[in-house]
Write a protein that holds these residues in place. Structure first.
Motif, PDB file in Angstrom:
ATOM      1  N   LEU A  13     113.499 101.513  99.795  1.00  0.00           N
ATOM      2  CA  LEU A  13     112.791 102.147 100.909  1.00  0.00           C
ATOM      3  C   LEU A  13     113.466 103.441 101.358  1.00  0.00           C
ATOM      4  CD1 LEU A  13     112.010  99.017 103.117  1.00  0.00           C
ATOM      5  CD2 LEU A  13     110.288 100.516 102.082  1.00  0.00           C
ATOM      6  N   GLY A  14     114.713 103.636 100.929  1.00  0.00           N
ATOM      7  CA  GLY A  14     115.467 104.809 101.360  1.00  0.00           C
ATOM      8  C   GLY A  14     116.225 104.593 102.650  1.00  0.00           C
ATOM      9  N   MET A  15     116.342 103.331 103.089  1.00  0.00           N
ATOM     10  CA  MET A  15     116.942 103.039 104.385  1.00  0.00           C
ATOM     11  C   MET A  15     118.446 102.828 104.334  1.00  0.00           C
ATOM     12  SD  MET A  15     114.951 103.328 106.927  1.00  0.00           S
ATOM     13  CE  MET A  15     116.129 102.592 108.051  1.00  0.00           C
ATOM     14  N   SER A  16     119.070 103.073 103.185  1.00  0.00           N
ATOM     15  CA  SER A  16     120.519 102.920 103.067  1.00  0.00           C
ATOM     16  C   SER A  16     121.061 104.050 102.201  1.00  0.00           C
ATOM     17  CB  SER A  16     120.871 101.576 102.419  1.00  0.00           C
ATOM     18  OG  SER A  16     120.501 101.575 101.039  1.00  0.00           O
ATOM     19  N   LEU A  17     122.366 104.120 102.108  1.00  0.00           N
ATOM     20  CA  LEU A  17     122.984 105.010 101.137  1.00  0.00           C
ATOM     21  C   LEU A  17     122.791 104.426  99.738  1.00  0.00           C
ATOM     22  CD1 LEU A  17     126.341 106.001 102.890  1.00  0.00           C
ATOM     23  CD2 LEU A  17     124.175 107.253 102.847  1.00  0.00           C
ATOM     24  N   PRO A  18     122.808 105.262  98.696  1.00  0.00           N
ATOM     25  CA  PRO A  18     122.658 104.753  97.329  1.00  0.00           C
ATOM     26  C   PRO A  18     123.746 103.739  96.992  1.00  0.00           C
ATOM     27  CG  PRO A  18     122.415 107.142  97.371  1.00  0.00           C
ATOM     28  CD  PRO A  18     122.873 106.740  98.739  1.00  0.00           C
ATOM     29  N   GLY A  19     123.365 102.695  96.270  1.00  0.00           N
ATOM     30  CA  GLY A  19     124.320 101.682  95.842  1.00  0.00           C
ATOM     31  C   GLY A  19     124.428 100.497  96.771  1.00  0.00           C
ATOM     32  N   LEU A  31     132.774 117.427 107.640  1.00  0.00           N
ATOM     33  CA  LEU A  31     133.476 116.434 106.837  1.00  0.00           C
ATOM     34  C   LEU A  31     133.409 116.846 105.373  1.00  0.00           C
ATOM     35  CD1 LEU A  31     132.039 113.267 108.531  1.00  0.00           C
ATOM     36  CD2 LEU A  31     134.409 114.020 108.653  1.00  0.00           C
ATOM     37  N   ARG A  32     134.366 116.383 104.600  1.00  0.00           N
ATOM     38  CA  ARG A  32     134.335 116.653 103.160  1.00  0.00           C
ATOM     39  C   ARG A  32     133.074 116.029 102.567  1.00  0.00           C
ATOM     40  NH1 ARG A  32     139.702 115.788  99.808  1.00  0.00           N
ATOM     41  NH2 ARG A  32     140.214 117.511 101.177  1.00  0.00           N
ATOM     42  N   TYR A  33     132.442 116.743 101.668  1.00  0.00           N
ATOM     43  CA  TYR A  33     131.166 116.306 101.101  1.00  0.00           C
ATOM     44  C   TYR A  33     131.347 115.080 100.210  1.00  0.00           C
ATOM     45  CZ  TYR A  33     127.059 116.254  98.101  1.00  0.00           C
ATOM     46  OH  TYR A  33     125.958 115.864  97.404  1.00  0.00           O
ATOM     47  N   ASP A  34     130.464 114.122 100.350  1.00  0.00           N
ATOM     48  CA  ASP A  34     130.387 112.966  99.459  1.00  0.00           C
ATOM     49  C   ASP A  34     128.947 112.878  98.987  1.00  0.00           C
ATOM     50  OD1 ASP A  34     129.790 110.080  98.748  1.00  0.00           O
ATOM     51  OD2 ASP A  34     131.967 110.007  98.992  1.00  0.00           O
ATOM     52  N   PRO A  35     128.709 112.793  97.673  1.00  0.00           N
ATOM     53  CA  PRO A  35     127.330 112.839  97.164  1.00  0.00           C
ATOM     54  C   PRO A  35     126.446 111.732  97.710  1.00  0.00           C
ATOM     55  CG  PRO A  35     128.875 112.178  95.439  1.00  0.00           C
ATOM     56  CD  PRO A  35     129.698 112.688  96.583  1.00  0.00           C
ATOM     57  N   ARG A  36     127.049 110.588  98.078  1.00  0.00           N
ATOM     58  CA  ARG A  36     126.226 109.521  98.618  1.00  0.00           C
ATOM     59  C   ARG A  36     125.688 109.862  99.997  1.00  0.00           C
ATOM     60  NH1 ARG A  36     130.671 105.055  97.181  1.00  0.00           N
ATOM     61  NH2 ARG A  36     131.915 106.879  97.678  1.00  0.00           N
ATOM     62  N   LEU A  37     126.412 110.733 100.704  1.00  0.00           N
ATOM     63  CA  LEU A  37     125.997 111.102 102.042  1.00  0.00           C
ATOM     64  C   LEU A  37     124.916 112.168 102.034  1.00  0.00           C
ATOM     65  CD1 LEU A  37     129.474 111.308 103.790  1.00  0.00           C
ATOM     66  CD2 LEU A  37     127.781 109.511 104.026  1.00  0.00           C
ATOM     67  N   GLY A  38     124.788 112.909 100.964  1.00  0.00           N
ATOM     68  CA  GLY A  38     123.798 113.959 100.894  1.00  0.00           C
ATOM     69  C   GLY A  38     124.229 115.191 101.664  1.00  0.00           C
ATOM     70  N   GLY A  65     125.437  99.062  86.703  1.00  0.00           N
ATOM     71  CA  GLY A  65     124.961 100.301  87.330  1.00  0.00           C
ATOM     72  C   GLY A  65     124.129 100.092  88.571  1.00  0.00           C
ATOM     73  N   GLY A  66     123.654  98.844  88.794  1.00  0.00           N
ATOM     74  CA  GLY A  66     122.954  98.518  90.011  1.00  0.00           C
ATOM     75  C   GLY A  66     121.568  99.114  90.127  1.00  0.00           C
ATOM     76  N   LEU A  67     121.037  99.102  91.341  1.00  0.00           N
ATOM     77  CA  LEU A  67     119.667  99.525  91.565  1.00  0.00           C
ATOM     78  C   LEU A  67     119.401 100.988  91.216  1.00  0.00           C
ATOM     79  CD1 LEU A  67     117.066  98.088  92.589  1.00  0.00           C
ATOM     80  CD2 LEU A  67     117.412  99.313  94.737  1.00  0.00           C
ATOM     81  N   PRO A  68     120.363 101.927  91.383  1.00  0.00           N
ATOM     82  CA  PRO A  68     120.063 103.305  90.981  1.00  0.00           C
ATOM     83  C   PRO A  68     119.580 103.426  89.541  1.00  0.00           C
ATOM     84  CG  PRO A  68     122.025 103.288  92.337  1.00  0.00           C
ATOM     85  CD  PRO A  68     121.669 101.841  92.080  1.00  0.00           C
ATOM     86  N   VAL A  69     120.069 102.573  88.650  1.00  0.00           N
ATOM     87  CA  VAL A  69     119.610 102.621  87.254  1.00  0.00           C
ATOM     88  C   VAL A  69     118.144 102.214  87.164  1.00  0.00           C
ATOM     89  CG1 VAL A  69     119.967 101.728  84.923  1.00  0.00           C
ATOM     90  CG2 VAL A  69     121.931 102.099  86.433  1.00  0.00           C
ATOM     91  N   VAL A  70     117.774 101.164  87.900  1.00  0.00           N
ATOM     92  CA  VAL A  70     116.381 100.714  87.905  1.00  0.00           C
ATOM     93  C   VAL A  70     115.479 101.813  88.458  1.00  0.00           C
ATOM     94  CG1 VAL A  70     114.781  99.012  88.850  1.00  0.00           C
ATOM     95  CG2 VAL A  70     117.072  98.299  88.140  1.00  0.00           C
ATOM     96  N   LEU A  71     115.903 102.434  89.544  1.00  0.00           N
ATOM     97  CA  LEU A  71     115.107 103.502  90.143  1.00  0.00           C
ATOM     98  C   LEU A  71     114.983 104.692  89.192  1.00  0.00           C
ATOM     99  CD1 LEU A  71     116.529 103.361  93.774  1.00  0.00           C
ATOM    100  CD2 LEU A  71     114.317 102.497  92.989  1.00  0.00           C
ATOM    101  N   ARG A  72     116.047 104.984  88.456  1.00  0.00           N
ATOM    102  CA  ARG A  72     115.970 106.070  87.484  1.00  0.00           C
ATOM    103  C   ARG A  72     114.965 105.743  86.387  1.00  0.00           C
ATOM    104  NH1 ARG A  72     120.894 108.725  83.764  1.00  0.00           N
ATOM    105  NH2 ARG A  72     119.513 110.131  82.605  1.00  0.00           N
ATOM    106  N   GLU A  73     114.983 104.502  85.899  1.00  0.00           N
ATOM    107  CA  GLU A  73     114.021 104.093  84.873  1.00  0.00           C
ATOM    108  C   GLU A  73     112.590 104.237  85.384  1.00  0.00           C
ATOM    109  OE1 GLU A  73     114.274 103.153  81.708  1.00  0.00           O
ATOM    110  OE2 GLU A  73     116.453 103.402  81.624  1.00  0.00           O
ATOM    111  N   LYS A 133     116.677 112.605  93.686  1.00  0.00           N
ATOM    112  CA  LYS A 133     117.933 113.334  93.613  1.00  0.00           C
ATOM    113  C   LYS A 133     119.118 112.362  93.656  1.00  0.00           C
ATOM    114  CE  LYS A 133     120.345 117.409  95.353  1.00  0.00           C
ATOM    115  NZ  LYS A 133     120.280 118.570  96.277  1.00  0.00           N
ATOM    116  N   ASN A 134     118.960 111.262  94.356  1.00  0.00           N
ATOM    117  CA  ASN A 134     120.030 110.267  94.451  1.00  0.00           C
ATOM    118  C   ASN A 134     120.278 109.532  93.141  1.00  0.00           C
ATOM    119  OD1 ASN A 134     120.461 110.801  97.178  1.00  0.00           O
ATOM    120  ND2 ASN A 134     119.154 109.127  97.888  1.00  0.00           N
TER     121      ASN A 134
END
Length: 614
Positions: A252-258, A19-26, A363-371, A392-393
């Protein structure tokens, strides 16, 4: 005799298509123990579902033929991973009422990736309609999930969850099976709008209720707000338990980012569902089971995150129950040790003013995780469902509104994680959410006003003759796991009307109950052991002095030992239920400090193929 010998199927293997690559899929990881590389193509170990559909005998006929009454062609049963879509849709669960549509987008992704999607229902736990409390049935629903997964020809699972208890119950059941699993939350509602202002689900209700009782809001206006608060599909758009647990799934890492913040009615929620369907097929191919994701580091990341978002106290009890199913040691004190000193970064109700829609746009939870990651708090290498590390996500996640999501260096509130209290009133612990409490009440001594049950509380709280004022401590008993039963969200007791009329908006309240994640106030919860099993809370009388000292993590009853011994001798437990689920629950439920799971469900049973049904 080779009568049942299967002929080789024609066509390319579904695993050789890309499949075509999507960054959320890794990216797909390199072939691991579950895979071998043949001629440059990946070959996976035998699919679990082939124990049903790959057989060339009488029972194989039975398993395939009865499924074919839905019109499925024969090639779907040949080496395609069967993806179970665990759906908690119900019109009695308003937060999840759009899940039939969401499931169709998941199916799109599964089909695209070469899988065979099969949707199945499990018990749906609606927080707003189900009595006496959805929490009573969380463990029952988890058993439904576990046995539905184990007993059916399923290779991987997508969990559709939204309303408060659907998230932990699905994760608990799936963790007990340990197949490749990915979560997809239904998303929050759009922001409520009332008289030109934002109105948050739950939080606004508690506020307006106090205003009506204080005489500052007309009853007609109160009922007018019903249609203004909940105006789209989705779960609570405050940082209540539903949004908190959606954030926990992502942390927990149990979903795709966002996953946590996309509104339910935003087209990007459907896009995420489709990508989730694609991803689970790859997870089956890689044999990326839930136990590889739900590690000790993942749970610590969730604790860090709950503090940073000002999340619900209910996350404590749910995360401990999920960890118990995985065999990961997680204790009540971990929430204090790891999270209590962390700042709250998100200005969102009930701790702040914004709503989940604003959180998503910022920006949602990814921003919090980055902080958290940049501050050295996050376990950066923790694996997530897309096959990438959590760092990396999120390492390049942009923030679009610093009024909503603050930096770690300049947070919204400091030291805002869950505080765990101990003392002679809570030998095994109790919790409080400082970010939602009044600073002036964090150290407080007051006279107890005791309510033996929630019914007594409702009968007496508006009595003008009740001997209570803002210098008192409100105490509610028999609302814990066994006492209610089910540990209902009644800990955030209404203040007396005569106190509200003075302009007082908070008092110290303690109980063995829980409270809604949308609620606020200086509320001590989850007292363990609970009153119904003879914990010290059962021995409190009106007039006793109680000390709360959050800084010292202390909750103490100032009554001498001789008096407590006499009261204990006089105490009589209430009779237990004598049949059905209530009996099973009351006989086996553990206390809040252990996650309130059933004692015989701790640990996992795996997903070995059961014996044949015929």
């Amino acid at each position: 005799m080779d009568f049942f010998k299967q002929k080789p199927s024609k066509g390319d293997s579904v695993y050789t298509k890309n499949l075509r690559y999507d960054p959320r899929l890794g990216q797909a990881p390199e072939p691991g123990p579950a895979m071998t590389s043949i001629g440059g193509c990946r070959a996976m170990k035998k699919l679990r579902s082939q124990a049903w559909f790959g057989r060339q005998d009488r029972d194989g006929f039975l398993y395939r033929s009865w499924m074919k009454n839905q019109g499925w062609p024969n090639d779907l049963f040949q080496d395609r991973p069967v993806i179970g879509i665990c759906n908690t849709w119900s019109e009695l669960t308003p937060c999840n009422a759009h899940f039939r549509d969401l499931a169709e987008y998941v199916k799109r992704g599964v089909w695209e990736a070469g899988g065979f999607p099969l949707e199945f229902p499990v018990m749906s736990l609606g927080e707003t309609q189900l009595r006496p409390t959805a929490m009573l049935f969380r463990n029952l629903a988890s058993m439904d999930v576990e046995e539905s997964i184990r007993g059916n020809p399923i290779d991987g699972v997508v969990l559709l969850m939204g309303c408060d208890k659907t998230t932990p119950s699905l994760l608990m059941g799936a963790a007990s099976c340990d197949l490749p699993t990915i979560g997809l939350s239904g998303g929050p509602m759009l922001s409520g709008k009332f008289h030109g202002c934002d109105l948050g689900s739950g939080t606004g209700l508690w506020q307006m209720t106090d205003q009506v009782r204080a005489g500052t809001m007309k009853l007609e206006e109160f009922f007018e707000a019903e249609s203004c608060m909940h105006r789209s599909k989705g779960h609570c758009m405050t940082m209540g338990t539903a949004s908190t647990m959606a954030s926990m799934v992502e942390a927990l890492g149990m979903s795709l980012p966002g996953n946590a913040a996309i509104p339910a009615v935003d087209a990007r929620r459907n896009t995420l569902a489709q990508l989730t369907g694609r991803r689970i097929v790859q997870m089956v191919k890689d044999d990326l089971c839930i136990s590889r994701i739900l590690t000790r580091e993942a749970f610590e990341n969730a604790i860090f995150t709950n503090a940073a978002i000002g999340g619900s106290t209910n996350a404590v009890i749910h995360l401990m129950a999920i960890a118990g199913r995985t065999g990961i040691p997680l204790e009540l004190r971990d929430f204090d040790r790891l999270g209590s000193s962390l700042p709250c970064l998100v200005d969102i109700q009930p701790s702040g003013k914004h709503l989940m829609e604003d959180f998503f746009y910022a920006g949602g939870l990814p921003v919090v995780l980055r902080e958290l990651g940049e501050a050295g708090v996050l376990h950066r290498d923790a694996l997530t469902a897309n096959g990438q590390s959590i760092w990396k996500n999120v390492r390049e996640a942009p923030c679009w509104n610093r009024d909503v999501i603050r930096t770690f260096a300049e947070p919204f509130k400091s030291s805002a994680g869950i505080a765990v209290l101990h003392g002679n009133l809570a030998p095994d612990g109790a919790v409080i959410k400082p970010s939602a409490a009044s600073p002036s009440l964090m150290r407080f001594r007051g006279r107890a006003v005791v309510f033996e049950s929630i019914e007594e509380f409702h009968a007496r709280i508006n009595d003008e003759a009740l001997d209570i004022d803002e210098t008192c401590v409100m105490v509610l008993k028999n609302c814990g796991p066994r006492g209610y039963p089910g540990m209902a969200e009644v800990g955030n007791m209404l203040l007396p009307a005569k106190v509200l009329r003075k302009g007082v908006t908070d008092m110290v309240r303690i109980s063995d109950a829980r409270m809604s994640g949308t609620a606020y106030g200086t509320v001590v919860l989850h007292i363990s052991p609970e009153a119904a099993v003879g914990g010290p809370l059962a021995l409190v009388h009106s007039g006793d002095n109680i000390l709360l000292d959050v800084a010292k993590r202390e909750l103490r009853l100032d009554v001498d030992g001789q008096t407590l011994a006499r009261r204990r001798a006089e105490w009589t437990p209430a009779p237990r239920p004598n049949r059905g689920w209530l009996k099973l629950y009351a006989d086996h439920v553990m206390q809040a400090d252990k996650g309130a799971d059933l004692d015989f469900l701790v640990g996992r049973s795996g997903a070995s193929v059961p014996r044949d049904s015929h």
